[in-house]
Each structure stands twice: as structure tokens, then as C-alpha cells.
Design a protein around this motif. Structure first.
Motif, short mmCIF file in Angstrom:
data_model
loop_
_atom_site.label_atom_id
_atom_site.label_comp_id
_atom_site.label_asym_id
_atom_site.label_seq_id
_atom_site.Cartn_x
_atom_site.Cartn_y
_atom_site.Cartn_z
N MET A 62 0.84 -1.20 0.00
CA MET A 62 0.00 0.00 0.00
C MET A 62 0.88 1.25 0.00
N GLN A 63 0.59 2.18 -0.92
CA GLN A 63 1.38 3.40 -1.02
C GLN A 63 0.87 4.44 -0.04
N VAL A 64 1.79 4.91 0.84
CA VAL A 64 1.43 5.90 1.85
C VAL A 64 1.68 7.31 1.36
N LEU A 65 2.84 7.53 0.70
CA LEU A 65 3.20 8.84 0.16
C LEU A 65 3.00 8.87 -1.34
N GLY A 66 2.70 10.05 -1.85
CA GLY A 66 2.53 10.23 -3.29
C GLY A 66 1.96 11.61 -3.56
N VAL A 67 1.98 12.01 -4.83
CA VAL A 67 1.46 13.32 -5.19
C VAL A 67 -0.05 13.38 -5.01
N GLY A 68 -0.68 12.22 -4.85
CA GLY A 68 -2.11 12.20 -4.57
C GLY A 68 -2.45 12.70 -3.18
N ARG A 69 -1.42 12.89 -2.35
CA ARG A 69 -1.62 13.45 -1.01
C ARG A 69 -0.73 14.69 -0.88
N PRO A 70 -1.12 15.78 -1.53
CA PRO A 70 -0.26 16.98 -1.57
C PRO A 70 0.01 17.59 -0.21
N GLU A 71 -0.85 17.35 0.77
CA GLU A 71 -0.63 17.94 2.09
C GLU A 71 0.63 17.38 2.76
N LEU A 72 1.12 16.23 2.29
CA LEU A 72 2.31 15.63 2.89
C LEU A 72 3.61 16.08 2.21
N VAL A 73 3.50 16.70 1.04
CA VAL A 73 4.70 17.11 0.30
C VAL A 73 5.57 18.07 1.12
N PRO A 74 5.03 19.18 1.68
CA PRO A 74 5.89 20.07 2.47
C PRO A 74 6.48 19.42 3.71
N VAL A 75 5.74 18.49 4.31
CA VAL A 75 6.20 17.84 5.54
C VAL A 75 7.44 17.00 5.28
#
Length: 257
Positions: A1-14
Motif C-alpha cells: 500500500m502506497q502511503v506517500l505520493g502526489v495524490g496526497r499533496p498535504e504531505l509534500v511540504p512535511v
């Protein structure tokens, strides 16, 4: 299961230290440089955006590939291939022409702890490290060049030329600290005479101005080391340079956009 990705933009800055817009600019840079690799070999399991995110997360957090891979739902070996493939596409663009005489650059070296003993040496930070020379524009404070890694016991006056950053400074005025003795093209602070006499006041004043301007490279190096790969680099050989240069590029994007 993919946790990170561009589909979750709120995690990019973190996980990258870049805003979503800045990360988009980084992806554009990689795409222009051929990072997509369309029609060559086996297709990647991740999109280009996710692969760029993976290497940005890897440099920012300095997690091992074994720890990064599950976040993207791929194997450790696949994560290693992503890093090896994209690393050369993330470096700073080389300086291809002379600077104007009005340009003021600042150079300094920093020690990056490195596991690879072939590019490191026991250094004054009590660790096996590489001497990385970094050049910034004094006006914009953006990184201009990053030198090739040298053993950490190499002094800055030799590292300036041996790392190749001197060629990226051609035509400009270059400021540095007193460790660059022997490089006549570099502007350094006045030193106290050997006979022990005091410097005249005008030299003290110029040293104060020099110190205030040169502090910008210290701030740059501190900012770059918020990407933890520069605090304990496990990459080998040329990959150490790729990591430092990619961090310089990402910092430039963070300051520009």
C-alpha cells in the motif's frame, strides 16, 4: 500500500521541505532533463512525480532505502534504482559562461559526514567526512555551484581549485574567509601583521563589512543541512556530489518560488 505520493499533496511540504508549487517546479526540471525516460527499457512502477517525491523525501529525511520503499509501496531495490536514475537529473545547472565583473560570489567549505572512505577522511569534526565547496551569489543568496567531494582533511585553499568551483567563479569577485590563503583571486579579510601591531581602523571597518556579507554563506550551509542527507550521507562515490548539488537546487527553489 502506497502511503506517500502526489495524490496526497498535504504531505509534500512535511517530507520534502518544499511547497507543492516548488515541488512542481522540481518535477519540471527533472522532466526537461530527460528524467521521464519514455520508451526505454521496462516501465517504471511509479509516475515521474512520485519518483521525484521519493528522492526528495530520501534526501530530506535521510531514511534508509529500506524505510523509504514501503512508503511508496515498492521494494528496496526498486527505490534504489529510482534514486540512482534520478540523482544526476537533480543537480545544479553548471555555469557555462563568465560572470560579469559586478557579480559578487561567496565561497566556503562544509564537512559532510560520509560512509564511503574513498571520498572521505578523518576530519576536525571527529568523523570521516568530505569537504564540499559551495558558492552562492552574494546578492540573491542562491547557490551557484557545488564542488566535487574531497577528503575532509583537505584545507579550503586547495579544495577551492581541486573541487572545480574556481572555474564556476570566473569573471566574478569572490569573497571567502581566511582559510583561502594562497588564492590571489579571492577577497579575504585583513590579517593582523606578524609583528603583533594592530590593524589600522579602516582595515577593521572593512573586515567588519566583509564578515557581515560573508555570513550569508554560513546561513546557506545551515539551511542546506536541514536536508538530513548532508548530516550523514550513506551514498557512495559520485552520489555524494549528486546529493549535495540536489540539495542546493531544492534550496534555490525554496527561496525563489
Amino acid at each position: 500500500m502506497q502511503v506517500l505520493g502526489v495524490g496526497r499533496p498535504e504531505l509534500v511540504p512535511v517530507f520534502t521541505g518544499l511547497s507543492v508549487r516548488q515541488f512542481g517546479k522540481l518535477v519540471d526540471v527533472v522532466r526537461r532533463r530527460g528524467g521521464e525516460q519514455v520508451g526505454v527499457g521496462r516501465r517504471w512502477g511509479l509516475s515521474l512525480e512520485d519518483r521525484v517525491l521519493l528522492i526528495a523525501v530520501y534526501y530530506r529525511t535521510n531514511l534508509t532505502l529500506r524505510q523509504v520503499a514501503p512508503l511508496f509501496g515498492i521494494s528496496k531495490s526498486a527505490a534504489g534504482r529510482v534514486v540512482d536514475h534520478l540523482a544526476p537529473h537533480l543537480i545544479l545547472a553548471p555555469v557555462r559562461r563568465k560572470h560579469s565583473p559586478d557579480t559578487v560570489l561567496i565561497v566556503d567549505g562544509t564537512l559532510v559526514p560520509v560512509h564511503d572512505r574513498s571520498v572521505s577522511a578523518s576530519s576536525k569534526n571527529y568523523r570521516y567526512s568530505a569537504n564540499m565547496q559551495v558558492v552562492i551569489d552574494a546578492n540573491t543568496r542562491l547557490a551557484v555551484a557545488v564542488g566535487d567531494p574531497l577528503p575532509g582533511n583537505r584545507n579550503d585553499c586547495r579544495a577551492f581549485t581541486e573541487s572545480g568551483v574556481d572555474r564556476s567563479c570566473e569573471g566574478a569577485q569572490v569573497m571567502a574567509d581566511g582559510g583561502y590563503q594562497g588564492n590571489p583571486s579571492v577577497i579575504m579579510p585583513y590579517r593582523r601583521p606578524r609583528d603583533g601591531t594592530e590593524l589600522p581602523q579602516w582595515k577593521h571597518d572593512l573586515n567588519t563589512v566583509h564578515k557581515r556579507v560573508r555570513a550569508r554563506i554560513e546561513h546557506t550551509l545551515a539551511h542546506m543541512k536541514s536536508w538530513n542527507v548532508l548530516r550523514n550521507c550513506r551514498r557512495k562515490g559520485r552520489a555524494v556530489y549528486y546529493a549535495a548539488s540536489a540539495v542546493a537546487l531544492m534550496r534555490n527553489l525554496a527561496m525563489t518560488f
